[in-house]
Each structure stands twice: as structure tokens, then as C-alpha cells.
Enzyme design. Sequence first.
Site, PDB file in Angstrom:
ATOM      1  N   GLY A 284      61.891  55.488 -12.626  1.00  0.00           N
ATOM      2  CA  GLY A 284      62.567  55.644 -11.214  1.00  0.00           C
ATOM      3  C   GLY A 284      63.065  54.602 -10.517  1.00  0.00           C
ATOM      4  O   GLY A 284      64.006  53.587 -10.923  1.00  0.00           O
ATOM      5  N   ASP A 285      62.384  53.843  -9.703  1.00  0.00           N
ATOM      6  CA  ASP A 285      62.494  52.358  -8.817  1.00  0.00           C
ATOM      7  C   ASP A 285      61.713  51.323  -9.022  1.00  0.00           C
ATOM      8  O   ASP A 285      62.195  50.154  -8.460  1.00  0.00           O
ATOM      9  CB  ASP A 285      62.089  52.809  -7.582  1.00  0.00           C
ATOM     10  CG  ASP A 285      61.152  52.804  -6.892  1.00  0.00           C
ATOM     11  OD1 ASP A 285      60.322  53.346  -7.276  1.00  0.00           O
ATOM     12  OD2 ASP A 285      60.916  52.825  -5.799  1.00  0.00           O
ATOM     13  N   GLU A 286      61.303  51.622 -10.364  1.00  0.00           N
ATOM     14  CA  GLU A 286      60.402  50.266 -10.487  1.00  0.00           C
ATOM     15  C   GLU A 286      61.037  49.611 -12.073  1.00  0.00           C
ATOM     16  O   GLU A 286      61.764  50.126 -13.130  1.00  0.00           O
ATOM     17  CB  GLU A 286      58.961  50.776 -11.357  1.00  0.00           C
ATOM     18  CG  GLU A 286      57.763  49.824 -11.679  1.00  0.00           C
ATOM     19  CD  GLU A 286      56.380  49.756 -12.107  1.00  0.00           C
ATOM     20  OE1 GLU A 286      55.254  49.543 -12.353  1.00  0.00           O
ATOM     21  OE2 GLU A 286      56.666  51.681 -12.504  1.00  0.00           O
TER      22      GLU A 286
ATOM     23  N   VAL B  97      61.813  49.273  -5.621  1.00  0.00           N
ATOM     24  CA  VAL B  97      62.344  49.261  -4.493  1.00  0.00           C
ATOM     25  C   VAL B  97      61.618  49.803  -3.286  1.00  0.00           C
ATOM     26  O   VAL B  97      61.380  50.826  -3.837  1.00  0.00           O
ATOM     27  CB  VAL B  97      63.651  50.178  -4.736  1.00  0.00           C
ATOM     28  CG1 VAL B  97      64.770  50.019  -4.151  1.00  0.00           C
ATOM     29  CG2 VAL B  97      64.239  49.440  -5.893  1.00  0.00           C
TER      30      VAL B  97
END
Length: 346
Positions: free
Chosen positions: A257-259, A215
Site C-alpha cells: 500500500g502506502d507503507e 504516506v
Amino acid sequence: MPFQISDQLGAARAVAYLMLAAGTYNLVTGVLMKIGDPLAELVAVGVASVAFLIIGAVCLRRPASLPKVFWLAVPFLSAIAVTGLNLATRDTSTGAQLFYLWPLLYAASFLSRLMIGATVAAISAGHAGVAFTYMDASHALHDWIAITVAMSMTALVVASLVERNNRLRHVLEVQAASDALTGVANRRAFDEQFGRTVEAARAAGQPVALIMIDVDHFKAINDTWGHAAGDHALRTVAGALRDAAPGADHLVARLGGDEFAVLMRAGPLTAMGYAEQARALVDACDDLPSGPPRLSIGVAVLPDHAATADELQRVADAALYQAKAGGRGRSTLAEHPAHHTVASYY
């Protein structure tokens, strides 16, 4: 399934331990402690005891050598064995009848309700044969009804407890493999599935795609709009990744996280189409205060871009960083591993 073993390893251990214990018990109490009884009875009990010991040893050491039907037949064979021993020894005592509990508990622990019912019926029939042979009719009838009812109630209670335990275990397994925030698979579940899926695809000569997703500027979403908005954005991305390939064989995981990562049986064109569809679904969301997040996506396919699971992961990571280096908010299909390294995109 009516003819399915719920836990074959547990069933093998249960049969092994009980057969070894039953063989030893019958050899000591039915032969050694009854020297002087009719020879036919001693021989019958002795042969049965040795058979129990042999079966127990095989179940303990080489359970895979036994056919699947054996594990289904165990409670019926055991009920027949108990009935045969009770007939041979003319034993109608409560202690002798309690041996029927073993096939009953085995069936209730490892087999379906249909097989449990059949086991209760076999025990009831076996005990009827013993009771009506060596007891007067009235006493035998009452004893047979009592045993049948007791075995039925025991089976019902144990089967209910086993089913409840299985449901709870399933819930715990799902929770252990899922990301609490987004509901997709977590890193642990992805790592466990990744190698198996790649090896299965290689063995079948089929492609498998690894799609890596970040993201873009997620920290800015958190810092500007708060963590609640960030969590909402992550759930939106996870939902889009799930919905972008309805009915397809694909695993969506949040790595941290955002992965995110997606593993799917697909070639390059299908994988790239999936990536663009996921991006379109995210772009269509209008309920985020920060607006829809942008996604950087790297796509790699085995065998087109890699020959092993490790190579596939490296090449997909490289494609992701290439997408970031190219301005973010885009999908990039991997090059051959010899043409780039991950480090060049940091």
C-alpha cells in the site's frame, strides 16, 4: 572473476555423481571384464577407479572439507586421469576420447572463460600425448585437430548457454525481490534482509536504524485524483527515499500500500537527518496534481531503542504511530520500548 566457482554446491554434486559413475564404470569394464590382461594395466585402472570412488564419496558427503583450489583443479585432474587411463590401456578409440567431455562440461558450467580455455588446452595436450604415442603421425595429427576443434566448439556453446541462463536467472531474482510499481525492494526481500542486517550489526557492535514511512491520507489522493496520481505519488516517495542517502548502505522497501521501510547502518542523528532529507525531497516535487504528499515517519535504532530485530520493528512502528498521533507530516524518534506500546497510538 577468473578463479571463481559460480555454483559450488552444483559443482560438488557434479563431481560426486560423475566420480562415482566413472569409478564404477572403470572398475567393471577396466578390471573385472579384463581379467587376464597385463597385471600392471589392471592395477593402474583399479587404483584409479578406487580413487574416483573415494573422491566422489567425499564430494557427496563432505564437500566443505575440500579446499577451494580443488574445485578449480577438478577439470585438469580429470583430464590427466582420462589421459593416464587411455595411455595405460593404449586406447585411442572415439569412446575413450569422449570421456574428455566431462572435465570440459564441468569447466563450461561452473568456471570462467579463462579456466574453460585452459581446460580445453589441457584436454588437447592430453589427447595429443595419447594419439601421437599409439597412432601414426598423419592419423594422429588429424585426430588431434578434430578433437581440439570439437572440444573448443562444445565449450563455446555450453558456456554461452550457461551465461544466458545465469542472466535470465538474475533478472528473475531481481523481479522477485522488487516492487513492480516503485522499483524498490518488496516485502519479501525486506523480511529476508532485515534479520541478517540486524544480526550483522549486533555482531559488529554497530548501530542499525529502521525507518518506517506512511504516506499521509493516501486514500484521499486516490479518491480525489485517481489511481494514476496515487501511483505517481508512491513512485515519487520511493525515489526520494532512494536519493536521500546517496552512496549510503541502505535498503528501501515498499511493504504494501502506502507503507515504506528503510533499513540503514546509522545512529539516531544520521537516521533522523535522512528522514528529514527524504521529506524535503518529496516536498520539492511539483509534478503531482495532488501536490507533494506528506509523510509520517518513525525512526528506531538498535541498540539505542531495542536489543533484537523484533523489538526494533515494534519500537519503529510505535514511533510511526506517535508521529501520526502528533498531527502527521513529521518524523519521530523512538523512545525506550518500556515507555510506550504500539497499541497506545492506534
